[in-house]
Design a protein around this motif. Structure first.
Motif, PDB file in Angstrom:
ATOM      1  N   VAL A  95     -49.616 -25.960  75.516  1.00 32.15           N
ATOM      2  CA  VAL A  95     -49.386 -26.791  74.273  1.00 32.15           C
ATOM      3  C   VAL A  95     -48.091 -26.400  73.444  1.00 32.15           C
ATOM      4  CG1 VAL A  95     -50.556 -27.645  72.075  1.00 32.15           C
ATOM      5  CG2 VAL A  95     -52.051 -27.210  74.312  1.00 32.15           C
ATOM      6  N   ASN A  96     -47.247 -27.279  72.990  1.00 38.73           N
ATOM      7  CA  ASN A  96     -46.463 -27.107  72.120  1.00 38.73           C
ATOM      8  C   ASN A  96     -45.069 -26.390  73.093  1.00 38.73           C
ATOM      9  OD1 ASN A  96     -47.319 -28.382  69.775  1.00 38.73           O
ATOM     10  ND2 ASN A  96     -48.076 -26.157  68.923  1.00 38.73           N
ATOM     11  N   ALA A  97     -45.057 -26.688  74.134  1.00 41.66           N
ATOM     12  CA  ALA A  97     -44.209 -25.999  75.163  1.00 41.66           C
ATOM     13  C   ALA A  97     -42.824 -25.976  74.493  1.00 41.66           C
ATOM     14  CB  ALA A  97     -44.216 -26.698  76.530  1.00 41.66           C
ATOM     15  N   HIS A  98     -42.029 -24.914  74.989  1.00 40.22           N
ATOM     16  CA  HIS A  98     -40.530 -24.754  74.521  1.00 40.22           C
ATOM     17  C   HIS A  98     -40.373 -24.332  73.087  1.00 40.22           C
ATOM     18  CE1 HIS A  98     -39.624 -25.887  78.568  1.00 40.22           C
ATOM     19  NE2 HIS A  98     -40.298 -26.941  78.470  1.00 40.22           N
ATOM     20  N   LEU A  99     -41.371 -24.536  72.186  1.00 40.37           N
ATOM     21  CA  LEU A  99     -41.486 -24.373  70.690  1.00 40.37           C
ATOM     22  C   LEU A  99     -41.387 -22.860  70.608  1.00 40.37           C
ATOM     23  CD1 LEU A  99     -41.401 -26.545  68.227  1.00 40.37           C
ATOM     24  CD2 LEU A  99     -41.731 -27.386  70.573  1.00 40.37           C
ATOM     25  N   TRP A 100     -40.907 -22.365  69.547  1.00 39.34           N
ATOM     26  CA  TRP A 100     -40.733 -20.877  69.156  1.00 39.34           C
ATOM     27  C   TRP A 100     -41.953 -20.631  68.158  1.00 39.34           C
ATOM     28  CZ3 TRP A 100     -37.096 -17.336  71.089  1.00 39.34           C
ATOM     29  CH2 TRP A 100     -36.195 -18.120  71.930  1.00 39.34           C
ATOM     30  N   GLU A 101     -42.381 -19.325  68.229  1.00 43.24           N
ATOM     31  CA  GLU A 101     -43.377 -18.696  67.088  1.00 43.24           C
ATOM     32  C   GLU A 101     -43.214 -17.290  67.137  1.00 43.24           C
ATOM     33  OE1 GLU A 101     -46.836 -19.805  69.511  1.00 43.24           O
ATOM     34  OE2 GLU A 101     -46.480 -18.139  70.852  1.00 43.24           O
ATOM     35  N   PHE A 102     -43.953 -16.694  66.109  1.00 43.90           N
ATOM     36  CA  PHE A 102     -44.175 -15.229  66.063  1.00 43.90           C
ATOM     37  C   PHE A 102     -45.306 -14.747  67.102  1.00 43.90           C
ATOM     38  CE2 PHE A 102     -42.659 -16.459  61.910  1.00 43.90           C
ATOM     39  CZ  PHE A 102     -41.418 -15.547  61.742  1.00 43.90           C
ATOM     40  N   PRO A 103     -45.161 -13.541  67.582  1.00 47.53           N
ATOM     41  CA  PRO A 103     -46.090 -13.285  68.649  1.00 47.53           C
ATOM     42  C   PRO A 103     -47.407 -13.238  67.938  1.00 47.53           C
ATOM     43  CG  PRO A 103     -44.408 -11.539  68.341  1.00 47.53           C
ATOM     44  CD  PRO A 103     -44.271 -12.665  67.288  1.00 47.53           C
ATOM     45  N   ASN A 104     -48.436 -13.709  68.803  1.00 46.83           N
ATOM     46  CA  ASN A 104     -49.840 -13.894  68.425  1.00 46.83           C
ATOM     47  C   ASN A 104     -50.924 -13.852  69.377  1.00 46.83           C
ATOM     48  OD1 ASN A 104     -50.572 -16.892  69.192  1.00 46.83           O
ATOM     49  ND2 ASN A 104     -48.460 -16.949  68.615  1.00 46.83           N
ATOM     50  N   ALA A 105     -51.892 -13.754  69.048  1.00 48.36           N
ATOM     51  CA  ALA A 105     -53.037 -13.612  69.822  1.00 48.36           C
ATOM     52  C   ALA A 105     -54.439 -14.094  69.321  1.00 48.36           C
ATOM     53  CB  ALA A 105     -53.445 -12.237  70.399  1.00 48.36           C
TER      54      ALA A 105
ATOM     55  N   LEU B 258     -50.250  -7.170  72.306  1.00 48.66           N
ATOM     56  CA  LEU B 258     -48.693  -8.106  72.523  1.00 48.66           C
ATOM     57  C   LEU B 258     -47.674  -6.927  72.389  1.00 48.66           C
ATOM     58  CD1 LEU B 258     -49.391 -10.385  69.570  1.00 48.66           C
ATOM     59  CD2 LEU B 258     -49.115 -10.956  71.940  1.00 48.66           C
ATOM     60  N   GLY B 259     -47.894  -5.676  72.685  1.00 46.95           N
ATOM     61  CA  GLY B 259     -47.166  -4.576  72.945  1.00 46.95           C
ATOM     62  C   GLY B 259     -46.548  -4.195  71.457  1.00 46.95           C
ATOM     63  N   ILE B 260     -47.118  -4.380  70.373  1.00 46.04           N
ATOM     64  CA  ILE B 260     -46.686  -3.892  69.092  1.00 46.04           C
ATOM     65  C   ILE B 260     -47.768  -2.885  68.650  1.00 46.04           C
ATOM     66  CG2 ILE B 260     -46.585  -4.779  66.838  1.00 46.04           C
ATOM     67  CD1 ILE B 260     -46.400  -7.563  67.718  1.00 46.04           C
ATOM     68  N   GLU B 261     -47.128  -1.621  68.406  1.00 42.40           N
ATOM     69  CA  GLU B 261     -47.839  -0.502  67.798  1.00 42.40           C
ATOM     70  C   GLU B 261     -47.495  -0.440  66.274  1.00 42.40           C
ATOM     71  OE1 GLU B 261     -49.932   1.747  68.853  1.00 42.40           O
ATOM     72  OE2 GLU B 261     -49.960   1.465  71.031  1.00 42.40           O
ATOM     73  N   PRO B 262     -48.245  -1.071  65.473  1.00 46.91           N
ATOM     74  CA  PRO B 262     -47.888  -1.148  63.982  1.00 46.91           C
ATOM     75  C   PRO B 262     -48.139   0.355  63.318  1.00 46.91           C
ATOM     76  CG  PRO B 262     -50.220  -1.978  64.565  1.00 46.91           C
ATOM     77  CD  PRO B 262     -49.640  -1.479  65.793  1.00 46.91           C
ATOM     78  N   ALA B 263     -47.234   0.464  62.241  1.00 48.70           N
ATOM     79  CA  ALA B 263     -47.501   1.580  61.545  1.00 48.70           C
ATOM     80  C   ALA B 263     -48.358   0.858  60.448  1.00 48.70           C
ATOM     81  CB  ALA B 263     -46.349   2.095  61.095  1.00 48.70           C
ATOM     82  N   THR B 264     -47.970  -0.026  59.697  1.00 47.92           N
ATOM     83  CA  THR B 264     -48.798  -0.686  58.781  1.00 47.92           C
ATOM     84  C   THR B 264     -48.764  -2.092  59.012  1.00 47.92           C
ATOM     85  OG1 THR B 264     -46.833  -0.978  57.340  1.00 47.92           O
ATOM     86  CG2 THR B 264     -47.976   0.871  56.888  1.00 47.92           C
TER      87      THR B 264
ATOM     88  N   THR C 135     -63.779 -27.712  66.977  1.00 46.84           N
ATOM     89  CA  THR C 135     -63.869 -26.299  67.402  1.00 46.84           C
ATOM     90  C   THR C 135     -63.052 -25.453  66.506  1.00 46.84           C
ATOM     91  OG1 THR C 135     -64.320 -27.241  69.533  1.00 46.84           O
ATOM     92  CG2 THR C 135     -63.882 -24.878  69.300  1.00 46.84           C
ATOM     93  N   ALA C 136     -63.737 -24.500  66.061  1.00 49.71           N
ATOM     94  CA  ALA C 136     -62.897 -23.601  65.147  1.00 49.71           C
ATOM     95  C   ALA C 136     -62.264 -22.437  66.123  1.00 49.71           C
ATOM     96  CB  ALA C 136     -63.865 -22.823  64.334  1.00 49.71           C
ATOM     97  N   ARG C 137     -61.030 -21.984  65.830  1.00 49.11           N
ATOM     98  CA  ARG C 137     -60.503 -21.017  66.633  1.00 49.11           C
ATOM     99  C   ARG C 137     -59.441 -20.146  65.581  1.00 49.11           C
ATOM    100  NH1 ARG C 137     -57.582 -23.413  72.037  1.00 49.11           N
ATOM    101  NH2 ARG C 137     -57.365 -21.332  72.495  1.00 49.11           N
ATOM    102  N   ARG C 138     -59.457 -18.911  65.815  1.00 50.66           N
ATOM    103  CA  ARG C 138     -58.702 -18.063  64.934  1.00 50.66           C
ATOM    104  C   ARG C 138     -57.596 -17.312  65.764  1.00 50.66           C
ATOM    105  NH1 ARG C 138     -62.044 -17.585  60.426  1.00 50.66           N
ATOM    106  NH2 ARG C 138     -60.622 -15.833  59.453  1.00 50.66           N
ATOM    107  N   PHE C 139     -56.603 -17.188  65.114  1.00 50.63           N
ATOM    108  CA  PHE C 139     -55.345 -16.304  65.767  1.00 50.63           C
ATOM    109  C   PHE C 139     -54.840 -15.500  65.021  1.00 50.63           C
ATOM    110  CE2 PHE C 139     -54.502 -18.581  69.756  1.00 50.63           C
ATOM    111  CZ  PHE C 139     -55.271 -19.845  69.462  1.00 50.63           C
ATOM    112  N   ALA C 140     -54.266 -14.315  65.256  1.00 50.72           N
ATOM    113  CA  ALA C 140     -53.659 -13.705  64.296  1.00 50.72           C
ATOM    114  C   ALA C 140     -52.407 -13.430  64.877  1.00 50.72           C
ATOM    115  CB  ALA C 140     -54.262 -11.918  64.614  1.00 50.72           C
TER     116      ALA C 140
END
Ligand code: SF4
Length: 489
Positions: A348-358, A403-409, A323-328
């Motif tokens: 999945v991958n509990a307790h591991l670290w990551e950059f915010p993603n959705a 994710l609470g991120i208001e990007p400028a660029t 199954t294909a899935r996409r995340f940003a």
């Protein structure tokens, strides 16, 4: 089945006393005995050929230089779903840092995850620690102190208080099987390799060898065929238990030469070697694709080779479609610190670290790595170069805002493709600059852990690159970290 084997061996030697001939009422019985005896003989020959081959062809792997059940257990857990060459540095590092069961039980969770970082299936590491704690709690070796000579100050109470001297890894199959994260295969591997007990093992390599050698056409994932394979594996290791050791055989032949064979022959635990030889043959010779039948030590006994069925065995049925899935994912930097979050327990991958993603829609595709440019006035983000922004970009922007991120660029950084179980994942990674706006951590309801109270580390914290290096990231996010090191801007 094993007692049936002994019965067949006994009955075969008694065949000469059973009346033969067309009219004999024992004709069917004689046929049955002959079939059983032939199967028994094939198993004996197979065991003998495998032990001989293993004695001179076994790879020199670090966990094969020890009989310490803890070290073997760690290797077996790491080797699940992972190749030997990947596991070697992980195993060496783990054994250096946590050389005993006690050290594994007492290690901090962050250390366990860091040592496992990149191996995947992190539940295995957590279960390993859980099991180590259980061994400490249930299998302590206790000794009662005795009076030290010349130390009259020892009180009676001191002399009566027993103390723990060490922890004994359980050597009984059922007790090993009862440990968290230990299944039938792992318990069989530990008991046979560490204690030379006749306990069978059945993994992907062994399944491939057995289905081919015995010409088993059923699907090994189906209950009946699986049970048949376990019985075969058990018969073989029981045969090995009663085999003369290679050491004795070779001494008779007195022409043992190679260093590796000498090393392996010194103790010659036949159950340990038989189980490892099955795995080794599957890994080195009887490979899934292009098996090397011409040099195979058991080709004379192999049904698939004889009947030209090697390609069709094992019959694993149709694979479930991926199954294909996409995340940003968003790399957000502020004053030299990066925004990262920790995955909560139970995912999945509990307790591991990551950059915010959705997650974004799987059919959504990148519009050619253009940058989406924003300006921010009066707290409102506004698109200023709408011509370059398409539907996909709007999805990315929406994901960032969720994710609470208001990007400028937003600048595309890289795309990471990887697989987890049956999911084929595409991770599009963007660098975010705030340009005056600020980050607001998402509302707890939006955090991954559902109704549980969310820890700050789960919604997002700011850390320096030095601090990031000490944390355990999943393989996909480690690739992003490496990319950041090589492309700092
Ligand atoms: Fe595998 Fe070929 Fe050996 Fe048979 S002969 S066990 S198919 S490598």
């Amino acid at each position: 089945m094993t007692s049936l084997r002994y019965f067949a061996a006994f009955a075969h030697s008694a065949l000469k006393f059973i009346p033969s001939g067309c009219g004999s009422p024992y004709r069917g019985f004689r046929g049955f005995i002959r079939t059983m005896a032939a199967a028994n003989l094939k198993q004996q020959k197979l065991v003998s050929a495998l032990l001989d081959w293993f004695s001179t062809n076994a790879r020199d792997l670090p966990w094969r230089r020890t009989r310490d059940p803890y070290a073997i257990w760690v290797s077996e857990i790491m080797l699940q779903q992972t190749q030997v060459k990947t596991v070697i540095p992980y195993w060496n590092r783990w054994m250096n840092e946590l050389p005993t069961i006690k050290a594994a039980a007492e290690a901090r969770s962050a250390k366990i995850h860091k040592l496992w970082e990149g191996l995947g299936y992190y539940t295995r590491a957590r279960n390993l620690q859980k099991a180590a704690k259980e061994i400490i709690a249930q299998h302590a070796v206790i000794s009662k102190p005795c009076r030290r000579r010349g130390n009259e100050s020892q009180t009676e109470k001191e002399l009566e208080t027993p103390h723990v001297v060490s922890y004994k890894f359980p050597d009984n199959f059922d007790n090993v099987l009862a440990l968290p994260g230990v299944g039938r295969y792992t318990a069989g591997a530990i008991c046979s390799i560490a204690f030379n007990q006749p306990t069978p093992i059945l993994d992907g390599n062994v399944i491939r060898v057995l289905t081919r050698v015995f010409g088993i056409g059923g699907n090994p994932r189906e209950k009946k065929t699986n049970a048949q394979l376990w019985r075969l594996a058990e018969d073989l290791v029981v045969h090995a238990a009663s085999s003369p050791s290679i050491c004795r055989r070779r001494r008779k032949e007195s022409h043992s030469t190679s260093i590796s064979s000498h090393r392996l022959l010194t103790s010659s635990p036949t159950c340990a070697n038989l189980n490892q030889s099955l795995m080794e043959l599957g890994a080195l010779v009887c490979a899934p694709r292009n098996p090397q039948c011409e040099i195979c030590p058991v080709k004379k006994l192999c049904v698939a080779f004889r009947e030209d069925r090697v390609v069709e065995l094992p019959n694993l049925g149709k694979r479930e479609a991926a199954t294909a899935r996409r995340f940003a994912a968003f790399v957000v930097e502020r004053n030299g610190c990066f925004l990262v979050r920790q995955r909560p327990a139970g995912v999945v991958n509990a307790h591991l670290w990551e950059f915010p993603n959705a997650e974004i829609h799987p059919s959504s595709s990148n519009s050619g790595h253009q940058s989406a440019h924003y300006s921010c006035k009066n707290g409102q983000s506004r698109l200023t170069s709408a011509a370059t922004v398409q539907k996909h970009d709007w999805e990315i922007i929406h994901a960032a805002k969720s994710l609470g991120i208001e990007p400028a660029t937003l600048h595309p950084l890289c795309t990471v493709k990887h697989s987890i179980t049956r999911y084929r994942i595409t991770l599009e990674v963007f660098r975010v600059s705030f340009g005056g706006t600020s980050y607001t951590s998402p509302h707890p309801k939006r955090a991954m852990s559902g109704t549980r109270r969310t820890r700050p580390s789960e919604t997002g914290i700011w850390l320096t690159p030095v601090q990031l290096r000490k944390l355990a990231f999943t393989a996909a996010y480690r690739r992003i970290l490496r990319r950041l090191q090589t492309h700092p801007q």
